[in-house]
Design an enzyme around this catalytic site. Structure first.
Site, mmCIF file in Angstrom:
data_model
loop_
_atom_site.group_PDB
_atom_site.id
_atom_site.type_symbol
_atom_site.label_atom_id
_atom_site.label_comp_id
_atom_site.label_asym_id
_atom_site.label_seq_id
_atom_site.Cartn_x
_atom_site.Cartn_y
_atom_site.Cartn_z
ATOM 1 N N LEU A 117 60.552 55.855 69.700
ATOM 2 C CA LEU A 117 59.512 56.878 69.543
ATOM 3 C C LEU A 117 59.609 57.978 70.597
ATOM 4 O O LEU A 117 59.144 59.092 70.380
ATOM 5 C CB LEU A 117 58.133 56.225 69.597
ATOM 6 C CG LEU A 117 56.952 57.050 69.092
ATOM 7 C CD1 LEU A 117 57.184 57.539 67.668
ATOM 8 C CD2 LEU A 117 55.661 56.242 69.153
ATOM 9 N N GLY A 118 60.256 57.665 71.747
ATOM 10 C CA GLY A 118 60.402 58.675 72.781
ATOM 11 C C GLY A 118 59.188 58.838 73.669
ATOM 12 O O GLY A 118 58.140 58.242 73.420
ATOM 13 N N TYR A 169 43.076 67.194 75.703
ATOM 14 C CA TYR A 169 43.130 67.062 74.251
ATOM 15 C C TYR A 169 42.686 65.669 73.804
ATOM 16 O O TYR A 169 41.820 65.516 72.940
ATOM 17 C CB TYR A 169 44.534 67.352 73.690
ATOM 18 C CG TYR A 169 44.641 66.777 72.308
ATOM 19 C CD1 TYR A 169 44.062 67.447 71.229
ATOM 20 C CD2 TYR A 169 45.188 65.514 72.087
ATOM 21 C CE1 TYR A 169 44.060 66.891 69.964
ATOM 22 C CE2 TYR A 169 45.193 64.960 70.834
ATOM 23 C CZ TYR A 169 44.630 65.651 69.779
ATOM 24 O OH TYR A 169 44.603 65.080 68.541
ATOM 25 N N ASP A 175 45.125 71.376 70.309
ATOM 26 C CA ASP A 175 46.510 70.902 70.243
ATOM 27 C C ASP A 175 47.361 72.028 69.679
ATOM 28 O O ASP A 175 46.885 73.146 69.518
ATOM 29 C CB ASP A 175 46.597 69.641 69.372
ATOM 30 C CG ASP A 175 46.434 69.967 67.901
ATOM 31 O OD1 ASP A 175 45.779 70.994 67.593
ATOM 32 O OD2 ASP A 175 46.956 69.228 67.055
ATOM 33 N N GLN A 224 52.808 64.917 70.667
ATOM 34 C CA GLN A 224 54.138 65.519 70.466
ATOM 35 C C GLN A 224 54.958 64.761 69.433
ATOM 36 O O GLN A 224 56.186 64.677 69.529
ATOM 37 C CB GLN A 224 54.899 65.555 71.804
ATOM 38 C CG GLN A 224 54.285 66.493 72.794
ATOM 39 C CD GLN A 224 54.351 67.930 72.339
ATOM 40 O OE1 GLN A 224 55.398 68.535 72.333
ATOM 41 N NE2 GLN A 224 53.210 68.485 71.927
ATOM 42 N N CYS A 283 49.730 80.901 52.979
ATOM 43 C CA CYS A 283 48.668 81.918 52.985
ATOM 44 C C CYS A 283 48.142 82.172 51.575
ATOM 45 O O CYS A 283 46.973 82.545 51.403
ATOM 46 C CB CYS A 283 49.184 83.216 53.591
ATOM 47 S SG CYS A 283 49.733 83.040 55.300
ATOM 48 N N GLU A 315 46.031 58.373 68.896
ATOM 49 C CA GLU A 315 46.167 59.655 69.588
ATOM 50 C C GLU A 315 47.329 59.673 70.570
ATOM 51 O O GLU A 315 48.045 60.658 70.675
ATOM 52 C CB GLU A 315 44.865 60.023 70.309
ATOM 53 C CG GLU A 315 43.729 60.428 69.371
ATOM 54 C CD GLU A 315 44.099 61.598 68.471
ATOM 55 O OE1 GLU A 315 44.970 62.409 68.849
ATOM 56 O OE2 GLU A 315 43.515 61.699 67.385
ATOM 57 N N CYS A 328 41.684 86.680 58.175
ATOM 58 C CA CYS A 328 42.731 86.292 59.128
ATOM 59 C C CYS A 328 43.491 87.510 59.649
ATOM 60 O O CYS A 328 44.116 88.247 58.879
ATOM 61 C CB CYS A 328 43.712 85.327 58.459
ATOM 62 S SG CYS A 328 45.107 84.884 59.510
#
Length: 357
Positions: free
Chosen positions: A85-86, A125, A143, A47, A204, A42, A213
């Site tokens: 990975l930042g 989250y 998220d 991001q 869709c 996680e 929806c």
DNA sequence: AAGTCGGGGGC
DNA sequence: GCCCCAGACTT
């Protein structure tokens, strides 16, 4: 009326769960209820796209199979494994959390939302994700995927990044949550958003819930979700100096503020505008550090490196100097040890090419 | 409430 | 270019 609404919502969750069971990707962190492993996945995926995080997840599980081994690591090792990975504060916070968990919970990673939410690097989250996936606690995840799915399906045009919007979406996610199978429900919401109800060109045509929806019915797919965006991007000009002394290279350890905290780069002169090479070389800082006898061996082109809030203009200047006034965080390292230092992507690539590593 | 923190992929 | 990605923390 309330009952009809309730039925509608139960059907929505059931539909998504059914879709999920049939279409889910086989991801390694889905085959466990080990809270430590789920935590690892996680944090890495915050991001971060699944494909980008996957190899990092595998390397971390391999090297640190449990909290104890993670807690015993040095920050340099964690950052090195995180390199590329930042958002490196994720790695630094993980180490703090691993060490705390090792003490407080004797190496058993907590599974309860109320315990998780107190840990560094774990927000709403992530606490909901870990607790629902590992112990089926009834906490709804919100998220980027969930924002999008709810905004489109229910036609919510409140901005997802406003305080009011976040509250509304969390509340709706809570109400939607299937309390019989919270973990499965949460996974389904996110996988559905990631694979089918995508930001652009959502599928869709094969969507199992399109008839209910709002966005599909009202042709609002491209306008939902709504997001306020006031992103200010700043230009920075980073002039790095490559100083090689025999088989050693002069390095710098960055401080706690700014980007790339605690990582390694090179001696740096930063300017807020593009400076010509000659002006740059006449800066007093340069002679303060390297004396008057500076010989330029090579100057790289200027590389543009894009971060979320910054446009970095980076160049590398290879110079020969007589003596060096070492700054606080400067040190020499040989090429062997160089490979163990965690460096920002752009620095790492340049050094790698320069030394043919 | 707004700003900060990376790097990469899709279009 | 612009937007988004299994967000969280600091100011």
């Amino acid at each position: 009326m309330l009952i009809i609404l309730l039925l509608l919502r139960m059907n929505f969750s059931d539909e998504l769960v059914q879709w999920y069971i049939q279409n889910k990707r086989d991801l390694p962190w889905r085959n466990t209820n080990n809270a430590y492993i789920i935590w690892l996945s996680e944090i890495i995926l915050q991001q971060t796209r699944v494909e980008q995080g996957m190899p990092y997840f595998n390397r971390f599980v391999e090297k640190y199979p449990d909290v104890g081994s993670f807690a015993a690591a040095h920050e340099d090792d964690i950052l090195k494994l995180w390199q590329g990975l930042g958002y490196y504060s994720r790695g630094r916070n993980m180490l703090k959390t691993a060490r705390l968990v090792n003490e407080l919970y004797h190496g058993k990673f907590p599974e309860q939302y109320n315990q998780l939410i107190k840990l560094k690097g774990i927000g709403e989250y992530t606490a909901a994700a870990i607790s629902s996936f590992s112990a089926n606690e009834a906490k709804a995840v919100v998220d980027g995927n969930v924002y999008r799915v709810i905004a489109r399906y229910f036609g919510i045009d409140e901005p997802i990044n406003s305080t009011k919007g976040k509250k509304i979406f969390q509340q709706m996610a809570d109400e939607l949550l299937n309390h019989d199978q919270p973990g499965l429900h949460n996974q389904a919401m996110m996988e559905f958003g990631a694979m089918l109800c995508k930001p652009k060109n959502p599928a869709c045509g094969i969507c199992p819930v399109r008839t209910g929806c709002f966005a599909f019915i009202n042709n609002a797919i491209t306008t939902l979700p709504v997001k306020l965006n006031k992103l200010k991007v700043r230009d920075r000009y980073l002039n790095y100096f490559l100083i090689v002394d025999g088989d050693k290279l002069l390095m710098n350890k960055r401080d706690e503020k700014d980007v790339w905290a605690n990582m390694y780069d090179l001696p740096l002169i930063e300017t807020s505008f593009l400076m010509s090479e000659t002006d740059l070389l006449n800066l007093p800082q340069l002679s303060d550090h390297f004396g008057q006898h500076i010989k330029i061996l090579e100057i790289s082109p200027i590389y543009k490196h894009i971060l979320t809030h910054q446009r970095l203009h980076v160049r590398f200047i290879n110079i020969q100097v007589k003596n060096v006034n070492l700054e606080q965080n400067w040190f020499y390292t040989d090429v062997e040890s160089l490979q163990k230092l965690a460096m920002p992507k752009i620095i790492f690539i340049f050094i790698k090419n320069f030394f043919n590593l």
